[in-house]
Design an enzyme around this catalytic site. Sequence first.
Site, PDB file in Angstrom:
ATOM      1  N   PRO A 108       0.788  -1.117   0.048  1.00 54.75           N
ATOM      2  CA  PRO A 108      -0.088   0.100  -0.087  1.00 54.75           C
ATOM      3  C   PRO A 108       0.732   1.192   0.074  1.00 54.75           C
ATOM      4  CG  PRO A 108      -0.091  -0.996   2.273  1.00 54.75           C
ATOM      5  CD  PRO A 108       0.693  -1.949   1.185  1.00 54.75           C
ATOM      6  N   LEU A 109       0.652   2.194  -0.915  1.00 55.84           N
ATOM      7  CA  LEU A 109       1.597   3.266  -1.278  1.00 55.84           C
ATOM      8  C   LEU A 109       1.045   4.683  -1.123  1.00 55.84           C
ATOM      9  CD1 LEU A 109       3.632   1.444  -4.168  1.00 55.84           C
ATOM     10  CD2 LEU A 109       4.559   1.812  -1.916  1.00 55.84           C
ATOM     11  N   ARG A 117       8.697   0.577  -3.189  1.00 54.16           N
ATOM     12  CA  ARG A 117       9.538   1.405  -3.896  1.00 54.16           C
ATOM     13  C   ARG A 117      10.130   0.413  -5.321  1.00 54.16           C
ATOM     14  NH1 ARG A 117      14.213   3.632  -0.720  1.00 54.16           N
ATOM     15  NH2 ARG A 117      14.119   1.359   0.013  1.00 54.16           N
ATOM     16  N   ASN A 169       9.216  -7.385   3.701  1.00 58.94           N
ATOM     17  CA  ASN A 169       9.119  -6.041   2.961  1.00 58.94           C
ATOM     18  C   ASN A 169      10.576  -5.459   2.866  1.00 58.94           C
ATOM     19  OD1 ASN A 169       7.363  -3.310   3.345  1.00 58.94           O
ATOM     20  ND2 ASN A 169       8.134  -3.862   1.272  1.00 58.94           N
ATOM     21  N   CYS A 217       3.577   3.167   9.996  1.00 56.05           N
ATOM     22  CA  CYS A 217       3.568   4.338   9.107  1.00 56.05           C
ATOM     23  C   CYS A 217       4.398   5.363  10.066  1.00 56.05           C
ATOM     24  CB  CYS A 217       1.933   5.066   9.140  1.00 56.05           C
ATOM     25  SG  CYS A 217       2.150   6.874   8.377  1.00 56.05           S
TER      26      CYS A 217
END
Length: 604
Positions: A263-264, A476, A450, A348
């Site tokens: 989720p970006l 990324r 990740n 986050c």
Amino acid sequence: MEPGICYIKEEYLVPEIKNNAAHKDPVEHDNKRKSVEDNATENGKPKKYQKTNKKERKRGQNKNRPVFKQDSSLFLCHSLMNGPDLEKCAHANCRYVHDLTAYLNSKPEDLGVKCPVFDAIGFCTRGVTCRFAKAHLDANGRNIKSPHYDENKARTSMNGITSELQVRLRKREYDFTRSKQLVSQADKLRDEKKKKGEVNDSENPVGGTVVEDKTTTEAIVKAVDPPNTEKPIGAVVDDAETDGRDIAQKPPVDFVEKLILSPLTTVGNLPFRRICKEFGADITCGEMACAVPLVKGLTQEWALTKRHASEDVFGVQLCGNNPNIIAQAAQLLQETASIDYIDLNIGCPIELIYQHGGGSALMRRTNILETIVRSCSAMSPKIPFTVKMRTGVYADKSVAHELMPLVEEWGAAAVTLHGRSREQRYMKSANWQYIEECAAKVKHIPVIGNGDILNFEDYIEKREQAPHVSSVMIGRGALIKPWIFKEIKEQKPWNPTSMQRFDILRRYVNYGLEHWGSDMKGVENTRRFLLEWQSFMYRYIPYELLANPPQQINQRPQKFRGRDEMETLMSSPNSTDWVRLSEMLLGPVPAGFEFVPKHKANAY
């Protein structure tokens, strides 16, 4: 490997770099420049020791960037979208333009002879305001539909918020009884454990001995939803016809051996996810959505839940700091949206979210986190609840190895670990040895690793380092080269030409016009998100130009030129060149247009 140089073949270096054999690391150069600036004097005192009223600028985002906004008073009224004299405006004080002739005279020339939206679905809802309007207007200037247009098949995206649901949420008429009961039951369970001495009631209890909890999420569900002892009424389904399966039971999401798109925020929008699906991503997830705006019915936040038909396994990621609100948002999504799983973001690093107790701050508020995971995991057996975290808040104090077994115990269906702390952001390499250490402690649910995967060689290396990891999540790496999923599945590099890469941008633009609209506002929205993506994508270095392939995600390249002008333009770190690329696809930018990327994507 720490940030260093990505060496380019000599024939592709620009002259000044080619003649300088002792090329220096740009990171080292930046550090020296900062040292010179810090030691510069003014009035006899070093600048770094002088008092200043300015606050230190937060790193990670360009918060004061200029954002181009169009004048909404120049937009045409919706009553005239499909042409003249079709319907009258029902609003007495409507602020939009009602003079169709004047609007058409001031409207810029069409961007092309074919409308991507009309070609895709057979009807363009933007009508005369479309920047490709001539492709679907008749001789009288009225919007037309293709003979093959099927309204039922035209909707390729799902979710979002309806006006009826929005009204119910704003009037607080939506029934959140179930989520409140689940949160209450989870709190009650925790209080009982506290009395038995099984819970450390501090704000940061991670670090103690994990006590196995015999009470599962089923116990919470039974407390809220007592078994129905009444005899069923209605038609009986023959087990032979269904092979004994429960036809109403949706199979759980399989998170094992999958390539998952991370989720970006901002850049992980629906058009970008469509591109990644075309290149082989197995599972996609929407951008991080904050729970409070969702429960309040804010349209912009609900837009983050939209899903394209090609996304066969799709999840929504939630962020928040309050168990009741997060549980309500989870219930709302499960009951009103088409989703396959819900993910909780507790990694986050954004300062505003962290200061309010959300995101990575939840890794330190395990009392709150337990209530959230227990209640949301018990919400529905059909929609799994997963958790995504970092190694911890601080670089020298990792806590994920203690937290992940707890998250499993509380009922999460899977857990994702990004191998960096909040403090590290993206400035250090992901620690896959630590990811493996954590994965080995989780017994019954998939662990998704990740961090720092940019090519299939990275994928193989990381999987060998972490054999207990079930799948990998790519963020990324997909932004820099969305065909990374194709490379991993084929186990070989794909070396697209500049025109193949430009065609990817063209497809993205077409998907963007279909998603955000093909009028002026939609075109500029598409342009803005294209430029945000290009702020990552320019970092790709063609395989044939590399002196020592493969490219590493945290290496700065030597200054180079491409094999043709387009390749050179695509590799430019200058945002004005990104704007030039956008103009090739979306026409000239409006007067006064400026672009500064939201994220500091050049921070290696």
